[in-house]
Design a protein around this motif. Structure first.
Motif: not given
Length: 90
Positions: A1-2, A56-59, A82-88
């Protein structure tokens, strides 16, 4: 997922929406077929027409601080922030 960022309006005010989807086509399908939150439909039309492309959000640097605690729109069964998603994604 993006994780995608869309610039939209809600109640006539400029806003930003963050959405989870596999790809842009899936994102547009989700927006069309499901509730698109508080976003005004007219502000979403340029994305459907291809005049605008979601980013697309990458960080976390790409996410305003006010949005670090939630992801809105689209399918988020795990209710990730958002933080948890990017951590995964790392």
């Amino acid at each position: 997922m993006k994780l995608y960022r869309l610039n939209v309006t809600t109640d006539g005010e400029l806003a930003v929406a963050f959405t989870l989807a596999e790809d842009v086509d899936s994102l547009l399908h989700i927006l069309e077929c499901q509730d698109h939150g508080e976003a005004d439909e007219e502000s979403l039309l340029p994305y459907f027409d291809g005049e605008k492309k979601p980013r697309v959000i990458r960080s976390l640097e790409d996410v305003p601080e006010d949005y670090l605690d939630f992801v809105c729109l689209a399918d988020n069964p795990e209710e990730l922030t958002v933080t948890e998603f990017l951590d995964t994604q790392e």
